[in-house]
Scaffold this motif. Structure first.
Motif, PDB file in Angstrom:
ATOM      1  N   CYS A 198       8.096 -19.483  21.325  1.00 33.70           N
ATOM      2  CA  CYS A 198       9.393 -19.941  21.842  1.00 33.70           C
ATOM      3  C   CYS A 198       9.197 -21.177  22.724  1.00 33.70           C
ATOM      4  O   CYS A 198       8.549 -21.104  23.761  1.00 33.70           O
ATOM      5  N   PRO A 199       9.759 -22.314  22.346  1.00 30.47           N
ATOM      6  CA  PRO A 199       9.499 -23.552  23.089  1.00 30.47           C
ATOM      7  C   PRO A 199      10.226 -23.628  24.430  1.00 30.47           C
ATOM      8  O   PRO A 199       9.856 -24.434  25.279  1.00 30.47           O
ATOM      9  N   THR A 200      11.259 -22.825  24.628  1.00 31.25           N
ATOM     10  CA  THR A 200      12.049 -22.938  25.862  1.00 31.25           C
ATOM     11  C   THR A 200      11.800 -21.784  26.823  1.00 31.25           C
ATOM     12  O   THR A 200      12.395 -21.750  27.891  1.00 31.25           O
ATOM     13  N   THR A 232      12.716 -16.582  25.137  1.00 31.77           N
ATOM     14  CA  THR A 232      12.098 -15.281  24.911  1.00 31.77           C
ATOM     15  C   THR A 232      10.874 -15.191  25.793  1.00 31.77           C
ATOM     16  O   THR A 232      10.029 -16.072  25.759  1.00 31.77           O
ATOM     17  N   MET A 273      15.326 -11.686  26.097  1.00 32.54           N
ATOM     18  CA  MET A 273      15.824 -13.035  25.829  1.00 32.54           C
ATOM     19  C   MET A 273      16.766 -13.478  26.926  1.00 32.54           C
ATOM     20  O   MET A 273      17.635 -12.736  27.347  1.00 32.54           O
ATOM     21  N   CYS A 316      18.378 -20.165  25.019  1.00 30.72           N
ATOM     22  CA  CYS A 316      18.036 -20.212  23.599  1.00 30.72           C
ATOM     23  C   CYS A 316      18.687 -21.425  22.931  1.00 30.72           C
ATOM     24  O   CYS A 316      19.881 -21.659  23.064  1.00 30.72           O
ATOM     25  N   ILE A 317      17.877 -22.199  22.219  1.00 29.56           N
ATOM     26  CA  ILE A 317      18.405 -23.383  21.543  1.00 29.56           C
ATOM     27  C   ILE A 317      18.543 -23.146  20.043  1.00 29.56           C
ATOM     28  O   ILE A 317      18.845 -24.071  19.292  1.00 29.56           O
ATOM     29  N   GLY A 318      18.284 -21.929  19.616  1.00 25.85           N
ATOM     30  CA  GLY A 318      18.505 -21.593  18.215  1.00 25.85           C
ATOM     31  C   GLY A 318      17.530 -22.216  17.239  1.00 25.85           C
ATOM     32  O   GLY A 318      17.853 -22.396  16.065  1.00 25.85           O
ATOM     33  N   CYS A 319      16.327 -22.524  17.714  1.00 20.39           N
ATOM     34  CA  CYS A 319      15.357 -23.157  16.808  1.00 20.39           C
ATOM     35  C   CYS A 319      14.774 -22.157  15.820  1.00 20.39           C
ATOM     36  O   CYS A 319      14.222 -22.529  14.804  1.00 20.39           O
ATOM     37  N   ARG A 320      14.858 -20.881  16.123  1.00 16.17           N
ATOM     38  CA  ARG A 320      14.439 -19.788  15.251  1.00 16.17           C
ATOM     39  C   ARG A 320      12.925 -19.718  15.025  1.00 16.17           C
ATOM     40  O   ARG A 320      12.477 -19.122  14.059  1.00 16.17           O
ATOM     41  N   PHE A 321      12.148 -20.345  15.885  1.00 12.10           N
ATOM     42  CA  PHE A 321      10.691 -20.177  15.785  1.00 12.10           C
ATOM     43  C   PHE A 321      10.339 -18.707  15.952  1.00 12.10           C
ATOM     44  O   PHE A 321       9.444 -18.182  15.302  1.00 12.10           O
ATOM     45  N   CYS A 322      11.073 -18.034  16.865  1.00 10.54           N
ATOM     46  CA  CYS A 322      10.766 -16.638  17.154  1.00 10.54           C
ATOM     47  C   CYS A 322      11.005 -15.762  15.928  1.00 10.54           C
ATOM     48  O   CYS A 322      10.308 -14.766  15.730  1.00 10.54           O
ATOM     49  N   VAL A 335      19.717 -16.711  18.813  1.00 11.47           N
ATOM     50  CA  VAL A 335      19.062 -15.555  18.214  1.00 11.47           C
ATOM     51  C   VAL A 335      19.272 -14.368  19.134  1.00 11.47           C
ATOM     52  O   VAL A 335      19.427 -14.537  20.339  1.00 11.47           O
TER      53      VAL A 335
HETATM   54  S1  SF4 Z   1      15.558 -19.458  18.716  1.00 16.47           S
HETATM   55 FE1  SF4 Z   1      13.925 -18.119  19.424  1.00 16.47          FE
HETATM   56  S2  SF4 Z   1      12.194 -19.504  19.701  1.00 16.47           S
HETATM   57 FE2  SF4 Z   1      14.025 -20.803  19.627  1.00 16.47          FE
HETATM   58  S3  SF4 Z   1      14.702 -21.010  21.754  1.00 16.47           S
HETATM   59 FE3  SF4 Z   1      15.814 -19.256  20.935  1.00 16.47          FE
HETATM   60  S4  SF4 Z   1      14.534 -17.517  21.499  1.00 16.47           S
HETATM   61 FE4  SF4 Z   1      13.224 -19.312  21.705  1.00 16.47          FE
END
Ligand code: SF4
Ligand code: SF4
Ligand code: SF4
Lengths: 256, 129
Positions: A131-133, A136, A146, A151-157, A192
């Protein structure tokens, strides 16, 4: 010309000082006071929260419903038809839940049984690492939680979680929430979400909603305390965890 | 030579444009603090902090509250003013007294043209019609 510039610089300097002083007083009027905040006095604490799911006590698909409903109602989890489903607590078949190589000649009922699934609140959570921010993050008590504000919604998690524990909001969930719990927020489009081990209930001294609704089928407690009920149950029963070979160290155990 | 005329004309146009908001507003009504509908006294006698302080600082207060609650797990706030304890929760504390978002929050926010996105997630109390 020279005197003019000197004059200008003087005026500019005085103005800047004035502005700085103004900003200073504005900042001074707001004094955050950390010493004035505290946890609820009856909040539940643990070294590492964990859950045991006694799968022997679930016989029919209907047995899972009150638990799922309790969780989803409490947390304003929407019911969206189709493939944009949002889920905190759900069920799936044995082979989807535990896809690793299993014993041959497995008990027949295993192939037909459903299992209760949720975020495992892993000791070594890949979702947190990616998670870059730091939306999580893992709390000191082991809950992987969370912060929706970040959350920026990048969905890496979602890519990082090997258990499919996370759902993405492709649209505003509000129209799909039948009955809103006004004490708990909803989410927005573009974030997320997942199970939070009912951190907000633990803070009030209550057990998770699903545990409460399970009537003893789920056991919740402190994995770090060898004297806790959950540790006694783990010592006395054979349990498995999901995908243990990945090394994420789930905190959710299944008695089989 | 130095194109003095063009430069001066340019400066006049520039100054005119820069000060446009000021002379455009000349003669218009001055900004007035909107009339807020405060909660009835039997519901709420005392806010978390003084009204003046809340007016100026509620945004920082709420910003800190969310971090203290979500990230630090601290949920109880002690008022600097009265020493009373409050649960740090928009939905469970603030909106239990300020039961009308339209008559309280929105009035100032609309007048000041700010659109906080708190309400995209936090559920405001149902407005009484
Ligand atoms: S989408 Fe997941 S990885 Fe991206 S910022 Fe939100 S919690 Fe972190
Ligand atoms: S189950 Fe998935 S979302 Fe939950 S802590 Fe483990 S990796 Fe993260
Ligand atoms: S622990 Fe709480 S959030 Fe997680 S599945 Fe159970 S009820 Fe839902």
């Amino acid at each position: 010309m020279k005197t003019n510039r000197r004059h200008f610089l003087k005026v500019a300097g005085v103005t800047a000082m004035g502005l700085a002083a103004g900003a200073g007083t504005a900042a001074a009027s707001y004094l955050p006071h950390y010493d004035h905040v505290a946890p609820n006095h009856d909040h539940l604490t643990a070294g590492r929260w964990g859950m045991v799911i006694d799968t022997r006590k679930f016989h029919h698909k209907e047995d899972f419903l009150p638990l799922v409903e309790a969780c989803h109602k409490y947390h304003n989890v929407p019911t969206i038809p189709g493939n944009q489903e949002i889920k905190w607590l759900w069920t799936d078949s044995f082979h989807h839940s535990f896809p690793n190589k299993h014993n041959e000649f497995l008990e027949e009922k295993m192939h037909h049984q459903d299992f209760l699934l949720l975020c495992n609140h892993c000791k070594n959570p890949p979702c947190v690492r990616v998670c870059p921010t730091q939306a999580t993050y893992k709390r000191a008590d082991g809950i992987v939680i969370m912060d929706m504000h970040r959350c920026i919604g990048c969905r890496f998690c979602m890519a990082g979680c090997p258990y499919g524990s996370r759902s993405f909001n492709f649209q505003d969930p509000r129209p799909f929430i039948a009955e809103q719990n006004t004490d708990y927020p909803t989410r927005t489009k573009g974030v997320v979400e997942k199970c939070n081990f009912c951190a907000e209930r633990l803070a009030e001294g209550k057990l998770p909603a699903c545990v409460e609704a399970s009537e003893g089928k789920l056991i919740f407690g402190d994995l770090n305390n060898p004297e806790s009920e959950i540790r006694h149950i783990l010592a006395e029963n054979y349990t498995i965890r999901r995908k243990p070979d990945l090394g994420t160290e789930p905190s959710v155990f299944y008695i089989i | 030579m130095f194109d003095g005329g063009k430069i001066i004309a340019g400066i006049i146009v520039f100054v005119g444009l820069m000060t446009f908001p000021f002379w455009y507003n000349v003669g218009q009504a001055a900004y007035k603090t909107p009339e807020l509908q405060l909660p009835p006294k039997d519901v709420a006698t005392q806010c978390v902090e003084s009204a003046e302080w809340m007016r100026a600082e509620h945004m920082q207060l709420l910003d800190n509250w969310r971090d203290w609650v979500v990230r630090d797990g601290n949920r109880v706030y002690t008022s600097k003013q009265s020493g009373a304890h409050f649960e740090m929760s928009l939905q469970k504390s603030c909106m239990k007294c300020h039961t009308s978002k339209e008559q309280f929050c929105d009035k100032c926010h609309t007048a000041a043209a700010v659109a906080p996105y708190c309400w995209d997630c936090h559920i405001a109390p149902k407005e009484e019609k």
